[in-house]
Write an enzyme that holds these catalytic residues in place. Structure first.
Site, PDB file in Angstrom:
ATOM      1  N   ARG A  57      -0.062  17.132  23.648  1.00 42.30           N
ATOM      2  CA  ARG A  57       0.064  18.015  24.812  1.00 42.30           C
ATOM      3  C   ARG A  57       1.113  17.477  25.775  1.00 42.30           C
ATOM      4  NH1 ARG A  57      -4.436  21.800  25.469  1.00 42.30           N
ATOM      5  NH2 ARG A  57      -3.428  22.221  27.441  1.00 42.30           N
ATOM      6  N   ARG A  61      -2.946  14.336  27.630  1.00 46.59           N
ATOM      7  CA  ARG A  61      -4.311  14.028  28.071  1.00 46.59           C
ATOM      8  C   ARG A  61      -5.139  13.326  26.989  1.00 46.59           C
ATOM      9  NH1 ARG A  61      -6.978  20.032  28.301  1.00 46.59           N
ATOM     10  NH2 ARG A  61      -5.229  20.393  29.698  1.00 46.59           N
ATOM     11  N   HIS A 202      -9.994  27.348  15.579  1.00 50.26           N
ATOM     12  CA  HIS A 202     -10.464  27.378  16.961  1.00 50.26           C
ATOM     13  C   HIS A 202     -11.905  27.874  17.037  1.00 50.26           C
ATOM     14  CE1 HIS A 202     -10.333  27.173  21.256  1.00 50.26           C
ATOM     15  NE2 HIS A 202      -9.169  26.571  21.144  1.00 50.26           N
TER      16      HIS A 202
HETATM   17  N1  PXP Z   1      -6.190  25.318  15.978  1.00 50.24           N
HETATM   18  C1  PXP Z   1      -5.496  25.288  17.144  1.00 50.24           C
HETATM   19  C2  PXP Z   1      -4.161  25.951  17.188  1.00 50.24           C
HETATM   20  C3  PXP Z   1      -6.018  24.641  18.277  1.00 50.24           C
HETATM   21  O1  PXP Z   1      -5.320  24.637  19.424  1.00 50.24           O
HETATM   22  C4  PXP Z   1      -7.262  23.981  18.171  1.00 50.24           C
HETATM   23  C5  PXP Z   1      -7.794  23.230  19.366  1.00 50.24           C
HETATM   24  O2  PXP Z   1      -7.024  22.092  19.554  1.00 50.24           O
HETATM   25  C6  PXP Z   1      -7.932  24.030  16.947  1.00 50.24           C
HETATM   26  C7  PXP Z   1      -7.385  24.729  15.874  1.00 50.24           C
HETATM   27  C8  PXP Z   1      -9.249  23.356  16.758  1.00 50.24           C
HETATM   28  O3  PXP Z   1     -10.205  23.980  17.561  1.00 50.24           O
HETATM   29  P1  PXP Z   1     -11.664  23.371  17.693  1.00 50.24           P
HETATM   30  O4  PXP Z   1     -11.511  22.023  18.330  1.00 50.24           O
HETATM   31  O5  PXP Z   1     -12.388  24.359  18.530  1.00 50.24           O
HETATM   32  O6  PXP Z   1     -12.215  23.249  16.286  1.00 50.24           O
END
Ligand code: PXP
Length: 250
Positions: A57, A61, A202
């Site tokens: 990022r 962070r 996600h």
């Molecule tokens: N894919 C992307 C593009 C993301 O930004 C994230 C979160 O960093 C994830 C997958 C993974 O999401 P989660 O931590 O909710 O499994």
């Protein structure tokens, strides 16, 4: 015959990309070296992860520049770098040359990536970043909501994959889930028809992942929070093994 069948099977298997950002979140809470990020990646690979994903990022962070270079040297599976199109981050990625990069929108105050990229509005900057990354041999995916126009725009600017944002599906109440799944299914079909690889991620967890594995042409799921949370209690290898079993048996 059996060999041919298992080959077919292994080819169509959905891969797990293990996102270890939150191992670094815990480490940054104290600023030392524990928990050790590389160890988390290696244990995850032992558990069956076929890729490691980290998000460098802009505000650093959790994941730090040194982490991504150390990971690149230390792991035997492809490194997938989540990143914004910020020019400083693109510079780091060009130096790092990960196997893949996933372009995501980034806002300073968000807890996590909140929505997909607006590829239509950001076409010029995004396509410039794609060009600069592909020039260094990096395959590029765009993190998009399951919206046909966004997928078409992703195709128009020559990315390699789309990562479908599963956040709305994951947050939907049970009754609304079929609607979100239908959007994701149609998006996966369109992406494949256009010749793009299909990834998703996600908000996926041990309870909601199976339906996503079954989406057509799904190749890779990127999962972080649920696995790292479980790893606190059972260890990273066991947490990843459990997710891989769910993926394999879906
Ligand atoms: N894919 C992307 C593009 C993301 O930004 C994230 C979160 O960093 C994830 C997958 C993974 O999401 P989660 O931590 O909710 O499994």
């Amino acid at each position: 015959m059996i060999e041919a069948f298992s080959l077919m099977n292994s080819k169509s298997r959905v891969k797990l990309g293990l996102n270890i950002d939150h191992v670094a979140t815990v480490r940054q809470a104290r600023g030392g070296e524990e928990p050790h990020l590389i160890q988390a990646a290696l244990d995850g690979i032992k558990g069956g992860a076929e890729g490691i994903t980290v998000h460098l990022r802009e505000d650093r962070r959790h994941i730090q520049d040194q982490d991504v270079f150390e990971l690149r040297k230390s792991i035997s599976v492809p490194l997938n770098l989540e990143m914004s199109v910020n020019s400083d981050i693109v510079k780091v990625a060009r130096k790092l040359r990960p196997a893949k990069a996933c372009l995501v929108p980034e806002r300073r105050k968000e807890l996590t990536t909140e929505g997909g990229l607006d590829v239509i509005a950001g076409k010029r900057r995004i396509s410039e970043a794609i060009y600069l990354l592909q020039e260094k041999g990096v395959m590029v995916s765009l993190f998009v909501d399951p919206i046909p126009e966004q997928i078409q725009a992703a195709f128009d600017i020559d990315c390699d994959f789309v990562e479908l944002h599963t956040g709305c599906y994951a947050n939907a109440k049970r009754k609304k889930r079929p609607i979100e799944l239908k959007r994701l299914r149609e998006a996966a079909l369109l992406a494949h028809r256009l010749g793009l690889g299909v990834h998703a991620g996600h908000g996926l967890n041990y309870e909601n992942v199976k339906a996503i594995v079954k989406l057509p042409f799904m190749e890779e799921l990127n999962i972080g929070h649920a696995i790292v949370s479980r790893a606190i209690f059972v260890g990273m290898k066991a947490a990843v093994q459990k997710m891989c079993r769910l993926i394999e048996t879906a």
